[in-house]
Design a protein around this motif. Structure first.
Motif, PDB file in Angstrom:
ATOM      1  N   LYS A   1       6.215  -7.322  -3.820  1.00  0.00           N
ATOM      2  CA  LYS A   1       4.995  -6.978  -4.136  1.00  0.00           C
ATOM      3  C   LYS A   1       4.302  -7.935  -5.097  1.00  0.00           C
ATOM      4  O   LYS A   1       3.380  -8.126  -5.192  1.00  0.00           O
ATOM      5  CB  LYS A   1       4.975  -5.589  -4.972  1.00  0.00           C
ATOM      6  CG  LYS A   1       5.444  -4.455  -3.955  1.00  0.00           C
ATOM      7  CD  LYS A   1       5.227  -3.165  -4.927  1.00  0.00           C
ATOM      8  CE  LYS A   1       5.139  -1.909  -3.898  1.00  0.00           C
ATOM      9  NZ  LYS A   1       4.724  -0.741  -4.536  1.00  0.00           N
ATOM     10  N   LYS A   2       5.175  -8.563  -5.954  1.00  0.00           N
ATOM     11  CA  LYS A   2       4.870  -9.589  -6.695  1.00  0.00           C
ATOM     12  C   LYS A   2       4.160 -10.877  -6.274  1.00  0.00           C
ATOM     13  O   LYS A   2       3.074 -11.154  -6.330  1.00  0.00           O
ATOM     14  CB  LYS A   2       5.869 -10.402  -7.480  1.00  0.00           C
ATOM     15  CG  LYS A   2       6.679  -9.497  -8.471  1.00  0.00           C
ATOM     16  CD  LYS A   2       7.396 -10.232  -9.468  1.00  0.00           C
ATOM     17  CE  LYS A   2       8.550  -9.474 -10.428  1.00  0.00           C
ATOM     18  NZ  LYS A   2       9.583 -10.070 -10.955  1.00  0.00           N
ATOM     19  N   GLN A   3       4.667 -11.041  -4.980  1.00  0.00           N
ATOM     20  CA  GLN A   3       4.243 -12.100  -4.136  1.00  0.00           C
ATOM     21  C   GLN A   3       2.834 -11.751  -3.644  1.00  0.00           C
ATOM     22  O   GLN A   3       1.721 -12.278  -3.543  1.00  0.00           O
ATOM     23  CB  GLN A   3       4.950 -12.477  -2.927  1.00  0.00           C
ATOM     24  CG  GLN A   3       6.424 -13.140  -3.384  1.00  0.00           C
ATOM     25  CD  GLN A   3       6.110 -14.372  -3.811  1.00  0.00           C
ATOM     26  OE1 GLN A   3       5.439 -15.116  -2.991  1.00  0.00           O
ATOM     27  NE2 GLN A   3       7.172 -14.953  -4.542  1.00  0.00           N
ATOM     28  N   ASP A   4       3.143 -10.319  -3.121  1.00  0.00           N
ATOM     29  CA  ASP A   4       1.524 -10.040  -2.375  1.00  0.00           C
ATOM     30  C   ASP A   4       0.564  -9.773  -3.432  1.00  0.00           C
ATOM     31  O   ASP A   4      -0.716  -9.883  -2.758  1.00  0.00           O
ATOM     32  CB  ASP A   4       1.936  -8.558  -1.736  1.00  0.00           C
ATOM     33  CG  ASP A   4       2.828  -8.751  -0.654  1.00  0.00           C
ATOM     34  OD1 ASP A   4       3.612  -7.699  -0.381  1.00  0.00           O
ATOM     35  OD2 ASP A   4       3.109  -9.793  -0.134  1.00  0.00           O
ATOM     36  N   ASP A   5       0.792  -9.328  -4.579  1.00  0.00           N
ATOM     37  CA  ASP A   5      -0.347  -9.193  -5.438  1.00  0.00           C
ATOM     38  C   ASP A   5      -1.285 -10.532  -5.901  1.00  0.00           C
ATOM     39  O   ASP A   5      -2.405 -10.448  -5.812  1.00  0.00           O
ATOM     40  CB  ASP A   5       0.194  -8.920  -6.968  1.00  0.00           C
ATOM     41  CG  ASP A   5       0.875  -7.432  -6.838  1.00  0.00           C
ATOM     42  OD1 ASP A   5       0.375  -6.850  -5.845  1.00  0.00           O
ATOM     43  OD2 ASP A   5       1.794  -7.248  -7.849  1.00  0.00           O
ATOM     44  N   LYS A   6      -0.563 -11.485  -5.370  1.00  0.00           N
ATOM     45  CA  LYS A   6      -1.415 -12.737  -5.545  1.00  0.00           C
ATOM     46  C   LYS A   6      -2.333 -13.066  -4.582  1.00  0.00           C
ATOM     47  O   LYS A   6      -3.556 -13.697  -4.619  1.00  0.00           O
ATOM     48  CB  LYS A   6      -0.372 -14.009  -5.397  1.00  0.00           C
ATOM     49  CG  LYS A   6       0.603 -14.193  -6.682  1.00  0.00           C
ATOM     50  CD  LYS A   6       1.545 -15.085  -6.531  1.00  0.00           C
ATOM     51  CE  LYS A   6       2.658 -15.000  -7.422  1.00  0.00           C
ATOM     52  NZ  LYS A   6       3.888 -15.777  -7.015  1.00  0.00           N
TER      53      LYS A   6
ATOM     54  N   MET B   1       0.859  -1.142   0.017  1.00  0.00           N
ATOM     55  CA  MET B   1       0.041   0.111  -0.100  1.00  0.00           C
ATOM     56  C   MET B   1       0.936   1.138   0.054  1.00  0.00           C
ATOM     57  O   MET B   1       0.345   2.324   0.333  1.00  0.00           O
ATOM     58  CB  MET B   1      -0.968   0.064   1.166  1.00  0.00           C
ATOM     59  CG  MET B   1      -1.803  -1.078   1.180  1.00  0.00           C
ATOM     60  SD  MET B   1      -2.741  -1.287   2.930  1.00  0.00           S
ATOM     61  CE  MET B   1      -3.427   0.282   3.208  1.00  0.00           C
ATOM     62  N   GLY B   2       2.200   0.933   0.117  1.00  0.00           N
ATOM     63  CA  GLY B   2       3.181   2.452  -0.095  1.00  0.00           C
ATOM     64  C   GLY B   2       3.228   2.756   1.149  1.00  0.00           C
ATOM     65  O   GLY B   2       3.533   4.024   1.507  1.00  0.00           O
ATOM     66  N   ILE B   3       3.083   2.034   2.327  1.00  0.00           N
ATOM     67  CA  ILE B   3       3.405   2.445   3.762  1.00  0.00           C
ATOM     68  C   ILE B   3       4.392   1.678   4.304  1.00  0.00           C
ATOM     69  O   ILE B   3       4.478   0.852   4.261  1.00  0.00           O
ATOM     70  CB  ILE B   3       1.864   2.312   4.596  1.00  0.00           C
ATOM     71  CG1 ILE B   3       0.918   2.944   4.001  1.00  0.00           C
ATOM     72  CG2 ILE B   3       2.123   2.728   6.003  1.00  0.00           C
ATOM     73  CD1 ILE B   3      -0.514   2.550   4.596  1.00  0.00           C
TER      74      ILE B   3
ATOM     75  N   SER C   1       8.311   6.899   0.261  1.00  0.00           N
ATOM     76  CA  SER C   1       8.723   7.916  -0.832  1.00  0.00           C
ATOM     77  C   SER C   1       8.812   7.191  -1.993  1.00  0.00           C
ATOM     78  O   SER C   1       9.420   6.056  -1.886  1.00  0.00           O
ATOM     79  CB  SER C   1       9.735   8.714  -0.598  1.00  0.00           C
ATOM     80  OG  SER C   1      11.001   8.028  -0.732  1.00  0.00           O
ATOM     81  N   THR C   2       8.563   7.624  -3.265  1.00  0.00           N
ATOM     82  CA  THR C   2       8.914   6.782  -4.491  1.00  0.00           C
ATOM     83  C   THR C   2      10.549   6.553  -4.669  1.00  0.00           C
ATOM     84  O   THR C   2      10.733   5.602  -5.175  1.00  0.00           O
ATOM     85  CB  THR C   2       8.535   7.582  -5.803  1.00  0.00           C
ATOM     86  OG1 THR C   2       8.878   8.903  -5.816  1.00  0.00           O
ATOM     87  CG2 THR C   2       6.959   7.578  -5.627  1.00  0.00           C
ATOM     88  N   ALA C   3      11.228   7.341  -4.274  1.00  0.00           N
ATOM     89  CA  ALA C   3      12.720   7.424  -4.064  1.00  0.00           C
ATOM     90  C   ALA C   3      13.109   6.057  -3.304  1.00  0.00           C
ATOM     91  O   ALA C   3      14.076   5.223  -3.820  1.00  0.00           O
ATOM     92  CB  ALA C   3      13.473   8.605  -3.878  1.00  0.00           C
ATOM     93  N   GLU C   4      12.469   5.778  -2.186  1.00  0.00           N
ATOM     94  CA  GLU C   4      12.629   4.779  -1.402  1.00  0.00           C
ATOM     95  C   GLU C   4      12.414   3.599  -1.899  1.00  0.00           C
ATOM     96  O   GLU C   4      13.128   2.649  -1.998  1.00  0.00           O
ATOM     97  CB  GLU C   4      11.948   4.813  -0.050  1.00  0.00           C
ATOM     98  CG  GLU C   4      12.521   5.764   1.156  1.00  0.00           C
ATOM     99  CD  GLU C   4      11.907   5.866   2.159  1.00  0.00           C
ATOM    100  OE1 GLU C   4      10.598   6.018   2.048  1.00  0.00           O
ATOM    101  OE2 GLU C   4      12.373   5.683   3.309  1.00  0.00           O
ATOM    102  N   GLU C   5      11.296   3.221  -2.642  1.00  0.00           N
ATOM    103  CA  GLU C   5      10.939   2.247  -3.452  1.00  0.00           C
ATOM    104  C   GLU C   5      11.793   1.894  -4.438  1.00  0.00           C
ATOM    105  O   GLU C   5      12.365   0.832  -4.593  1.00  0.00           O
ATOM    106  CB  GLU C   5       9.561   2.608  -4.023  1.00  0.00           C
ATOM    107  CG  GLU C   5       8.290   2.874  -3.330  1.00  0.00           C
ATOM    108  CD  GLU C   5       7.663   1.676  -3.022  1.00  0.00           C
ATOM    109  OE1 GLU C   5       7.568   1.371  -1.566  1.00  0.00           O
ATOM    110  OE2 GLU C   5       7.320   0.868  -3.719  1.00  0.00           O
TER     111      GLU C   5
END
Length: 275
Positions: free
Chosen positions: A144-149, A119-121, A130-134
């Motif tokens: 994220k790939k895993q979580d998407d499932k 969720m970006g938290i 922040s997007t930079a951190e991402e």
DNA sequence: AATAGCAGCAACCGCTATCGA
DNA sequence: ATCGATAGCGGTTGCTGCTAT
């Protein structure tokens, strides 16, 4: 001077508990209540240190424990409380009847962290990443790939409160006993009987995993049945009824008032199954 | 079908606050 | 007041089962 040493670790068993050990510990605590943990293994006939016994009891054998995954509501509670209390799992657990600090800690590390990141938290600060951190965290991209499932859309909305929550933990990292919802964190909320109700372990439809903890207890009971001299008096029995009956038959008084696992309940008329 | 990698969870480890002699 | 044991807490590890390749 002082007390006896806790336990010399020579000759003490480690690793997973067997059903037989569990039964010994349950029987002992039902009979004697939770007293000096150091004495428990010796008195109960266990080759474990007291610490291990305490952990096993509090995290797994206590009859008032809920089993299985945290509900969405519980998860949200954990997130909100974590935002205020930080990694003080025991405090958080005290707000969630039937849940242990270990269970919540595990759930946080394996599920909630991922969801928050997705969720970006930031799960540490509960602030938006922040997007930079991402970009500097490739492992999170993989995550994220895993979580998407597995991510359920409605869960996201339930977590939104963490975005706007005041971050007491950041401003006051050592903040203690924050009053939330009107009661002190040091107080263990009273459990309503329905809160200890755990569904019978019917053939699982919600989880394909045989190791699902919600079924663990019944597996334990099945193992118990294999002991010589262990007889199941009911078709659809629960271990606590059985153990209580066992003690009653021996005329051993249970100390309900102090630290019996069934403390606070009328054991003769429990309208629900503890496991 | 085999196996490598991953996820989940139970249990252990080490530290600290508290308690008791 | 001091020292040492205990209980409790949070972090970490390792085992087991599942999934992807």
């Amino acid at each position: 001077m002082g007390r006896q040493p806790c336990c010399d670790k020579v000759g003490l068993k480690k690793g997973p508990w067997t059903a037989e050990e569990d039964k010994k510990l349950i029987n002992f605590i039902l009979t004697n209540g939770q007293c000096c943990w150091r004495a428990v293994p010796k008195l109960a006939g266990l080759l474990r240190c007291g610490k291990s016994c305490r952990l096993r009891w509090t995290n797994y054998l206590r009859p008032d424990l809920k089993r299985g995954l945290l509900s969405e509501f519980e998860e949200k509670m954990v997130i909100d409380l974590h935002a205020q209390l930080g990694n003080r799992w025991s405090k958080i657990a005290s707000r969630l009847p039937g849940r242990t600090d270990n269970e919540i800690k595990n759930h946080w590390n394996t599920h909630i962290k991922k969801k928050l990141r997705k969720m970006g938290i930031d799960p540490l600060t509960h602030k938006p990443l922040s997007t930079a951190e991402e970009h500097h965290r490739p492992q999170q991209q993989d995550q994220k790939k895993q979580d998407d499932k597995t991510m359920e859309p409605e869960t996201s909305s339930s977590l939104n409160s963490t975005m706007s929550k005041p971050k007491e933990e950041e401003d006051h990292p050592m903040v203690k006993d924050v009053d939330i919802n009107g009661f002190c964190t040091d107080e263990v909320p009273l459990m309503e009987p329905h809160e200890t109700l755990v569904p019978n372990c019917a053939p699982s439809t919600s989880s394909s995993s045989p190791s699902s903890s919600s079924c663990h207890s019944s597996m334990f009971l099945e193992e118990l049945q294999q002991f010589p001299g262990f007889e199941c008096p009911f078709d659809d029995f629960n271990i606590w009824d059985l153990l209580i009956n066992e003690e009653s038959d021996k005329g051993i008084p249970l100390d309900h008032s102090l630290s019996s696992p069934l403390m606070g309940f009328d054991q003769g008329s429990l309208p629900y199954e503890l496991f």
